[in-house]
Write an enzyme that holds these catalytic residues in place. Structure first.
Site, PDB file in Angstrom:
ATOM      1  N   LYS A   1       2.057  -4.131   6.564  1.00 19.79           N
ATOM      2  CA  LYS A   1       2.472  -4.072   5.150  1.00 19.79           C
ATOM      3  C   LYS A   1       3.984  -3.900   5.045  1.00 19.79           C
ATOM      4  CE  LYS A   1      -1.489  -4.673   3.283  1.00 19.79           C
ATOM      5  NZ  LYS A   1      -1.763  -5.935   2.580  1.00 19.79           N
TER       6      LYS A   1
ATOM      7  N   SER B   1       0.834  -1.198   0.000  1.00 18.86           N
ATOM      8  CA  SER B   1       0.000   0.000   0.000  1.00 18.86           C
ATOM      9  C   SER B   1       0.866   1.243   0.000  1.00 18.86           C
ATOM     10  CB  SER B   1      -0.859  -0.020   1.266  1.00 18.86           C
ATOM     11  OG  SER B   1      -1.438   1.238   1.476  1.00 18.86           O
TER      12      SER B   1
ATOM     13  N   TYR C   1      -1.914  -1.400  10.831  1.00 20.54           N
ATOM     14  CA  TYR C   1      -2.156  -1.891   9.466  1.00 20.54           C
ATOM     15  C   TYR C   1      -0.936  -1.601   8.576  1.00 20.54           C
ATOM     16  CZ  TYR C   1      -3.632  -1.827   4.606  1.00 20.54           C
ATOM     17  OH  TYR C   1      -3.691  -2.025   3.245  1.00 20.54           O
TER      18      TYR C   1
HETATM   19  P1  NAD Z   1     -11.062  -6.944   0.943  1.00 22.60           P
HETATM   20  O1  NAD Z   1     -11.295  -6.985   2.409  1.00 22.60           O
HETATM   21  O2  NAD Z   1     -12.231  -6.694   0.054  1.00 22.60           O
HETATM   22  O3  NAD Z   1     -10.369  -8.292   0.473  1.00 22.60           O
HETATM   23  C1  NAD Z   1      -9.532  -9.055   1.322  1.00 22.60           C
HETATM   24  C2  NAD Z   1     -10.052 -10.485   1.282  1.00 22.60           C
HETATM   25  O4  NAD Z   1      -9.230 -11.304   2.126  1.00 22.60           O
HETATM   26  C3  NAD Z   1     -11.483 -10.610   1.809  1.00 22.60           C
HETATM   27  O5  NAD Z   1     -12.263 -11.338   0.876  1.00 22.60           O
HETATM   28  C4  NAD Z   1     -11.342 -11.374   3.135  1.00 22.60           C
HETATM   29  O6  NAD Z   1     -12.454 -12.201   3.391  1.00 22.60           O
HETATM   30  C5  NAD Z   1     -10.069 -12.154   2.896  1.00 22.60           C
HETATM   31  N1  NAD Z   1      -9.317 -12.488   4.118  1.00 22.60           N
HETATM   32  C6  NAD Z   1      -8.982 -11.670   5.146  1.00 22.60           C
HETATM   33  N2  NAD Z   1      -8.272 -12.330   6.071  1.00 22.60           N
HETATM   34  C7  NAD Z   1      -8.153 -13.611   5.613  1.00 22.60           C
HETATM   35  C8  NAD Z   1      -7.534 -14.783   6.119  1.00 22.60           C
HETATM   36  N3  NAD Z   1      -6.897 -14.776   7.298  1.00 22.60           N
HETATM   37  N4  NAD Z   1      -7.619 -15.933   5.398  1.00 22.60           N
HETATM   38  C9  NAD Z   1      -8.280 -15.959   4.206  1.00 22.60           C
HETATM   39  N5  NAD Z   1      -8.878 -14.872   3.681  1.00 22.60           N
HETATM   40  C10 NAD Z   1      -8.812 -13.718   4.373  1.00 22.60           C
HETATM   41  O7  NAD Z   1      -9.910  -5.855   0.666  1.00 22.60           O
HETATM   42  P2  NAD Z   1      -9.339  -5.300  -0.702  1.00 22.60           P
HETATM   43  O8  NAD Z   1      -9.650  -3.848  -0.753  1.00 22.60           O
HETATM   44  O9  NAD Z   1      -9.735  -6.149  -1.823  1.00 22.60           O
HETATM   45  O10 NAD Z   1      -7.785  -5.414  -0.423  1.00 22.60           O
HETATM   46  C11 NAD Z   1      -7.008  -6.500  -0.882  1.00 22.60           C
HETATM   47  C12 NAD Z   1      -5.571  -6.307  -0.441  1.00 22.60           C
HETATM   48  O11 NAD Z   1      -5.083  -5.068  -0.942  1.00 22.60           O
HETATM   49  C13 NAD Z   1      -5.391  -6.262   1.078  1.00 22.60           C
HETATM   50  O12 NAD Z   1      -4.194  -6.939   1.398  1.00 22.60           O
HETATM   51  C14 NAD Z   1      -5.265  -4.781   1.356  1.00 22.60           C
HETATM   52  O13 NAD Z   1      -4.524  -4.547   2.523  1.00 22.60           O
HETATM   53  C15 NAD Z   1      -4.549  -4.284   0.117  1.00 22.60           C
HETATM   54  N6  NAD Z   1      -4.759  -2.862  -0.146  1.00 22.60           N
HETATM   55  C16 NAD Z   1      -6.036  -2.366  -0.265  1.00 22.60           C
HETATM   56  C17 NAD Z   1      -6.241  -0.997  -0.469  1.00 22.60           C
HETATM   57  C18 NAD Z   1      -7.632  -0.432  -0.568  1.00 22.60           C
HETATM   58  O14 NAD Z   1      -7.795   0.769  -0.416  1.00 22.60           O
HETATM   59  N7  NAD Z   1      -8.669  -1.231  -0.841  1.00 22.60           N
HETATM   60  C19 NAD Z   1      -5.150  -0.126  -0.583  1.00 22.60           C
HETATM   61  C20 NAD Z   1      -3.866  -0.656  -0.495  1.00 22.60           C
HETATM   62  C21 NAD Z   1      -3.687  -2.032  -0.271  1.00 22.60           C
HETATM   63  N1  UFG Z   2     -12.488  11.356   3.348  1.00 21.99           N
HETATM   64  C1  UFG Z   2     -13.508  12.214   3.728  1.00 21.99           C
HETATM   65  N2  UFG Z   2     -14.656  11.681   4.221  1.00 21.99           N
HETATM   66  C2  UFG Z   2     -14.850  10.337   4.365  1.00 21.99           C
HETATM   67  C3  UFG Z   2     -13.807   9.467   3.969  1.00 21.99           C
HETATM   68  C4  UFG Z   2     -12.632  10.014   3.481  1.00 21.99           C
HETATM   69  O1  UFG Z   2     -13.368  13.431   3.617  1.00 21.99           O
HETATM   70  O2  UFG Z   2     -15.915   9.917   4.829  1.00 21.99           O
HETATM   71  C5  UFG Z   2     -11.239  11.918   2.778  1.00 21.99           C
HETATM   72  C6  UFG Z   2     -10.006  11.614   3.616  1.00 21.99           C
HETATM   73  O3  UFG Z   2      -9.822  12.576   4.612  1.00 21.99           O
HETATM   74  C7  UFG Z   2      -8.905  11.621   2.545  1.00 21.99           C
HETATM   75  C8  UFG Z   2      -9.622  11.120   1.283  1.00 21.99           C
HETATM   76  O4  UFG Z   2     -11.021  11.306   1.526  1.00 21.99           O
HETATM   77  O5  UFG Z   2      -8.480  12.930   2.319  1.00 21.99           O
HETATM   78  C9  UFG Z   2      -9.382   9.636   1.000  1.00 21.99           C
HETATM   79  O6  UFG Z   2      -9.693   8.870   2.167  1.00 21.99           O
HETATM   80  P1  UFG Z   2      -9.865   7.289   2.135  1.00 21.99           P
HETATM   81  O7  UFG Z   2     -10.227   6.840   3.507  1.00 21.99           O
HETATM   82  O8  UFG Z   2     -10.768   6.904   1.020  1.00 21.99           O
HETATM   83  O9  UFG Z   2      -8.417   6.767   1.717  1.00 21.99           O
HETATM   84  P2  UFG Z   2      -7.000   7.002   2.431  1.00 21.99           P
HETATM   85  O10 UFG Z   2      -6.146   7.736   1.461  1.00 21.99           O
HETATM   86  O11 UFG Z   2      -7.137   7.561   3.776  1.00 21.99           O
HETATM   87  O12 UFG Z   2      -6.489   5.496   2.611  1.00 21.99           O
HETATM   88  C10 UFG Z   2      -6.544   4.516   1.564  1.00 21.99           C
HETATM   89  C11 UFG Z   2      -6.754   3.124   2.189  1.00 21.99           C
HETATM   90  C12 UFG Z   2      -5.548   2.743   3.007  1.00 21.99           C
HETATM   91  C13 UFG Z   2      -4.325   2.828   2.165  1.00 21.99           C
HETATM   92  C14 UFG Z   2      -4.193   4.189   1.523  1.00 21.99           C
HETATM   93  C15 UFG Z   2      -3.048   4.156   0.564  1.00 21.99           C
HETATM   94  O13 UFG Z   2      -7.885   3.134   3.032  1.00 21.99           O
HETATM   95  O14 UFG Z   2      -5.682   1.407   3.430  1.00 21.99           O
HETATM   96  O15 UFG Z   2      -5.377   4.515   0.812  1.00 21.99           O
HETATM   97  O16 UFG Z   2      -2.856   5.371  -0.033  1.00 21.99           O
HETATM   98  F1  UFG Z   2      -3.242   2.580   2.917  1.00 21.99           F
END
Ligand code: NAD
Ligand code: UFG
Length: 361
Positions: free
Chosen positions: A172, A144, A168
């Site tokens: 990572k 991330s 979290y």
């Molecule tokens: P998500 O929660 O939709 O998907 C994660 C999946 O992993 C889920 O289906 C959950 O059921 C499964 N899971 C969790 N723990 C588990 C375990 N112990 N065993 C088996 N399955 C398990 O999240 P996502 O947004 O699709 O994110 C996927 C990956 O990308 C994650 O590793 C997350 O940290 C990373 N990531 C997400 C974002 C974001 O903003 N969505 C940003 C950066 C990184």
């Molecule tokens: N925001 C609002 N109102 C809300 C939610 C978010 O104003 O209800 C704003 C936040 O303050 C920020 C922007 O929208 O300025 C984006 O916020 P998000 O929560 O959507 O995303 P973040 O950038 O905080 O974090 C996301 C993922 C993290 C990841 C990161 C990587 O949630 O897991 O991107 O850049 F690590």
């Protein structure tokens, strides 16, 4: 070529399964459904017209993981894998693993650090041990942009200093370090660390999308739920940042572009690159208010909002320099913010209560 996708029922995982199948890869999914629904995989099957082998299991359960690797080796070789690594090596038909499984909510990780370290770190260690046992040493890992902390400059390049401020983010960063140590100990591992910026949007079919449990933490799903009337208004966390309009700026990337980053990272693994790290972002920053306006256009409704104080731990601005991925993976995000909002709206309006299934786990 067979790819094991951990967390494949989740938001990014399900979209990546679509792109993998489209590109001709065979897909096996393991997910404990703790934050997803098996309905997502049925929808992936509907989109692609292909069946997905699915195992409901926790990645911390090494016996269950072993079974998945072993099942495949027995199906193809009719030999009973022994305990020693060399006897399993070559008997497994899984060629690579894309590892999404884990917990991902920053705020929750502060409240429940042990669950985060267990699911993310212990889970990854269990996966790596079973992969080693079966001689599967090709891995794509979901990292991330959070590992860059508050960046000293923009856009962010892969060699910027790393720092994290919550459990979290620490999981990572720790996993990135573990993967580098693993490669030092055994250079036959090939590992692609993908640092995602802000994934949003949904598959163009409107059949799959982000389906958060409870009230969303992230901006786009929150806006989408305001648009369908599930939430009354958006809280905008601060309008006094040093940005274009005072609200936070992020690199929003369409989840289908992000997914295709994975299909591009896979062939690279088979060129023996060792450990490689790539930013997956668009290279463009958009503010919270720009997203609100773009979403209003996409859905034809007004999004009521209130300006409230900054959210603890947020940074002003964050966007990628994605040129390394473009140069080395021939990958580039192409979808605009307008498209991200249209596709989110298409998903949300067709599925106002998400997958509408009771979440298990
Ligand atoms: P998500 O929660 O939709 O998907 C994660 C999946 O992993 C889920 O289906 C959950 O059921 C499964 N899971 C969790 N723990 C588990 C375990 N112990 N065993 C088996 N399955 C398990 O999240 P996502 O947004 O699709 O994110 C996927 C990956 O990308 C994650 O590793 C997350 O940290 C990373 N990531 C997400 C974002 C974001 O903003 N969505 C940003 C950066 C990184
Ligand atoms: N925001 C609002 N109102 C809300 C939610 C978010 O104003 O209800 C704003 C936040 O303050 C920020 C922007 O929208 O300025 C984006 O916020 P998000 O929560 O959507 O995303 P973040 O950038 O905080 O974090 C996301 C993922 C993290 C990841 C990161 C990587 O949630 O897991 O991107 O850049 F690590």
């Amino acid at each position: 070529m067979k790819i094991l996708v951990t967390g494949g029922a989740g938001y990014i995982g399900s979209h990546t399964c679509v792109e993998l199948i489209k590109d001709g890869w065979d897909v096996v999914v393991v997910d404990n459904l703790s934050n997803s629904s098996s309905e997502a995989l049925q929808r992936v099957e509907a989109i692609t017209g292909r069946t997905i082998e699915f195992h409901q299991a926790d990645i911390r359960d090494k016996a269950a993981l072993s079974k998945i690797f072993k099942t495949r080796s027995e199906m193809h070789h009719h030999v009973e894998p022994k305990n020693e690594e060399q006897n399993n090596t070559g008997n497994c038909s899984i060629d690579a693993v894309i590892h999404f499984a884990g917990l991902k909510a920053v705020g929750e990780s502060v409240e429940m650090p042990l669950e985060y370290y267990s699911n993310n770190i212990t889970g990854t260690l269990a996966l790596l041990e079973v992969m080693r046992e079966y001689g599967v040493k090709n891995l794509v890992f979901s990292s991330s942009a959070t590992v860059y902390g508050d960046p000293h400059a923009l856009p962010i390049k892969e060699d910027f200093p790393l720092s994290v401020t919550n459990p979290y983010g620490r999981t990572k960063l720790m996993i990135e370090e573990i993967l580098k140590d693993l490669h030092v100990s055994d250079p036959s591992w090939n590992i692609s660390i993908l640092r995602y910026f802000n994934p949003v949007g949904a598959h163009k079919s409107g059949k799959i999308g982000e389906d958060p449990l409870g009230i969303p933490n992230n901006l786009l799903p929150y806006i989408a739920q305001v648009a369908v009337g599930r939430l009354p208004f958006l809280n905008v966390f601060g309008n006094d940042y040093n940005t274009v309009d005072g609200t936070g700026v992020r690199d929003f990337i369409h989840v289908s572009d992000l997914a295709s980053g994975h299909t591009k990272a896979l062939p690279k693994l088979f060129t023996n690159p060792g450990v490689v790290t790539y930013n997956l972002g668009t290279g463009r920053g958009h503010s919270v208010m720009e997203l609100v306006r773009a979403f209003e256009k996409a859905c034809g409704r007004e999004i009521p909002f209130k300006i409230v104080p900054r959210r603890a731990g947020d940074i002003a601005a964050c966007y990628a320099d994605p040129s390394k991925a473009q140069k080395e993976l021939d990958w580039k995000a192409t979808r605009t913010v307008e498209k991200m909002c249209q596709d989110t709206w298409n998903w949300q309006s067709n599925n106002p209560t998400g997958f509408n299934k009771i979440h298990t786990g």
